[in-house]
Design an enzyme around this catalytic site. Sequence first.
Site, short mmCIF file in Angstrom:
data_model
loop_
_atom_site.label_atom_id
_atom_site.label_comp_id
_atom_site.label_asym_id
_atom_site.label_seq_id
_atom_site.Cartn_x
_atom_site.Cartn_y
_atom_site.Cartn_z
N ASP A 106 -7.75 -33.82 -9.45
CA ASP A 106 -6.81 -33.66 -10.46
C ASP A 106 -5.74 -33.89 -9.61
OD1 ASP A 106 -4.87 -33.38 -12.45
OD2 ASP A 106 -6.36 -32.63 -13.74
N ASP A 167 -4.28 -38.22 -21.23
CA ASP A 167 -6.21 -37.42 -22.23
C ASP A 167 -6.51 -37.86 -22.59
OD1 ASP A 167 -5.69 -35.49 -19.81
OD2 ASP A 167 -4.34 -33.93 -20.79
#
Length: 361
Positions: A106, A167
Amino acid sequence: SEQLFVEMADAMAAEGWRDAGYEFICIDDCWMAPTRDEHGRLQADPERFPSGIRKLADYVHSKGLKLGIYSDVGNKTCAGFPGSYNYYDLDAQTFASWGVDLLKFDGCNSGTLELLAEGYRRMSLALNKTGRSIVYSCEWPFYLRPVQQPNYTEIKQYCNHWRNFFDVYDSWSSIKSILDWTALHQDSIVKIAGPGGWNDPDMASIFVLSQLVIGNFGLSWDQAVTQMAMWAIMAAPLFMSNDLRHISPEAKWLLQNKEVIAINQDPLGKQGYQITKDKNFELWERPLSGQAYAVAVLNQQEIGGPQNFTFSLTFLGNGLACNPACSIQQVLPASRDWGVYSWVSSLSVEVNPTGTVLLKV
C-alpha cells in the site's frame, strides 16, 4: 484471525475454487502486532495469529494454494500498523522466510511522491533478491494520480499489477464509476497491460477486501454479471472479497464460470477497451489468442426493461474479427451458441438494465 484463513483455505480446496483457478488467499491490513520485534522484524498479532504466518503459509500450501500478505511503503500502514519504510530488505526477507507468495504493498503515510516511488522500486528489488517468487501488487499509480500522470512503463518494470482507482464497494455506483474511469483513461492504460504486468481497476480497503464483490449484498444479479464480464474484458486480476462459507449457488456459478475465467486469463494478455458508446449502451472488445475476440454489450440504463442494441460486426477488431465470417458464442448471462455470421451482418443483442451480454467471437 488465522482460523478464518484456515477455513477459507479449506473451502477453496473443497468447493472447486482452486480448480477454477483461484489460488491466492490474501491477508490485508491489521494482521500485525503494533510493534516490531527486538530484531526489527514484523510480527503477527499474537492473539489473532497465535501460530504465526509461517505455519499458516504451510497450511495454505498443503491445500495447493498460495498466501498473500500486506504491507505499506510508508512508515505506517493505512490502519496505523508498522510500515516498511527503511525496512524494505528486512521485510522482504521476512516474508520470503515465512513462505509468502504475494505482497500487496500500500501507499499510505509515505511522505513525498519521491519517497513513494523510491519505496516501490526498493521493495521490488528486495523481493527479487530473496530468490522467492513473490507476486508484487502495487498501489503506486493510485497515490500518484491526484498530482501527476503515472509513468506506467516504469511501474511495469517493478510491479506485477498496480491499482488505478478508489476502493471498490459493494454497490452498483462503485462498479459503474470504475468502468467509467477505465474507459476515460483507456488510451494511457490499455497498451501497458500484458503478461507480467496488469492494471488493477481498484484495490481494497480494509472494509471490503478486494475486487469482485459478487456474492455479497449490494449488487443485483445483472450487476454481478456485469462485474464479472467487465473484469474479464479488462484483464483485471480476479480477487474475490466475500465469505466462501456463506455464498449463494448463483454467485458461485458466476465466479467459477470456466468460459469467463478463460477470457480473463487469455494467454495473449491484451486488455480490452470500449469501442463505442451510444446513449445508454457501451460496446467493449478484447483481443484474444487464436484470432478471437471477447465482446461485451453493457446497458447502463437503470430503469425499465430489457433493451436491444444493434451494431454492425464490421465494428469489431478494426473490421477483422468477422472477416469473412465468424461464429458467435454467448458466455454470459448464460452459455448459448448464436451460430455463424458473415462480415457484413448486424447483431442485435437484448440486454437487461445495468446488465451485460458477454460474447466470444
